[in-house]
Enzyme design. Structure first.
Site, short mmCIF file in Angstrom:
data_model
loop_
_atom_site.label_atom_id
_atom_site.label_comp_id
_atom_site.label_asym_id
_atom_site.label_seq_id
_atom_site.Cartn_x
_atom_site.Cartn_y
_atom_site.Cartn_z
N GLU A 1 47.20 95.00 87.34
CA GLU A 1 48.53 94.57 86.97
C GLU A 1 48.51 95.65 85.82
OE1 GLU A 1 48.60 90.33 88.11
OE2 GLU A 1 46.77 90.63 86.78
N ASP B 1 55.71 83.08 96.21
CA ASP B 1 54.93 82.36 95.09
C ASP B 1 55.12 80.93 95.02
OD1 ASP B 1 53.90 85.05 94.46
OD2 ASP B 1 55.89 85.53 93.28
#
Length: 251
Positions: A8, A128
């Site tokens: 990330e 999500d």
């Protein structure tokens, strides 16, 4: 099951975030390119990169990501900031193996449907989930969609995979998160990649036997040493392959 090491990126650095909070990053003091190469050297088949800056339209990590794509030697799955068909096409031209779309699927589903048809097996849908509903815009906005309803809306589209993230997994009961992934994996036509449920090898052991789950994203645990990638890759191998390796090692 395929293990996807997760890098990330925020301002060119490897980070881990708590529930998507970019103002409170945990920074890992490692070189992103070298880290990507180390994952490949350890035997990873795929790498996932999530670009947090791109989610706000900032392309400061673009050169870094292109360097990783050029040098890592394994296919890269890239998420973050895909808000148009043009950007999806550009990154596929840059050599990315797959693009991950989430917010775009909620706001402009017709673009995602077109992308899936133009680039079959190269578009991944991110689902999500927070408190039972799908969230968007880096987990900041809760939609009216249940995850099952979102899957049904894209039922006929040729996605490469679906990434399921239970945001509640950070604070909730792991059994509830496993139940959510199990349910969605049974409903989805593409195979499912689970995110946020692999903090230890024991977690991976359980996830490995969830029907229709084809992969797991592992980020923080690989950076803080909770999981050693080589051990995890050995764990997720098919049983027949592991037995053959064991017999070979004994000879």
């Amino acid at each position: 099951m395929i293990l996807y090491p997760l890098i990330e990126l925020l301002d060119g650095r490897c980070v881990s975030l708590f529930r998507g909070r970019t103002n409170e990053p945990h920074i890992w003091h490692v070189d992103p390119v070298e880290k990507a190469k180390s994952f490949a050297k350890s035997g990873a088949e795929w790498l996932q990169i999530t670009d947090f800056d791109a989610m706000s339209g900032d392309e400061r990590n673009a050169d870094l990501i292109r360097e990783i794509i050029r040098t890592v030697g394994i296919p890269v799955q890239l998420g973050g900031g895909f808000r148009s068909l043009q950007r999806i096409a550009e990154w596929i031209d840059h050599g990315v193996g797959r693009v991950v779309v989430g917010t775009l699927a909620l706001h402009q589903p017709e673009i995602v449907k077109e992308a899936a048809k133009l680039f079959p097996d190269q578009v991944v849908l991110a689902v999500d989930v927070f408190e039972g509903l799908v969230v968007s815009d880096a987990w900041q906005h809760k939609s009216a969609f249940t995850p099952s309803a979102l899957l049904k809306a894209f039922d006929d589209d040729p996605f490469a995979a679906i990434i399921v993230t239970d945001i509640d997994a950070d604070i909730g009961d792991a059994e509830d998160s496993i139940a959510l992934v199990t349910q969605l994996a049974s409903e989805a036509k593409p195979l499912v990649i689970a995110r946020g449920l692999s903090r230890t090898l024991d977690d991976l052991s359980r996830l490995k036997y969830v029907p229709f789950v084809s992969g797991a994203l592992v980020g923080r645990a690989l950076f803080d040493g909770s999981i050693v990638l080589e051990d995890a890759l050995d764990l997720v191998k098919p049983e027949s392959e592991r037995r053959a390796q064991f017999i070979h090692d004994d000879l």
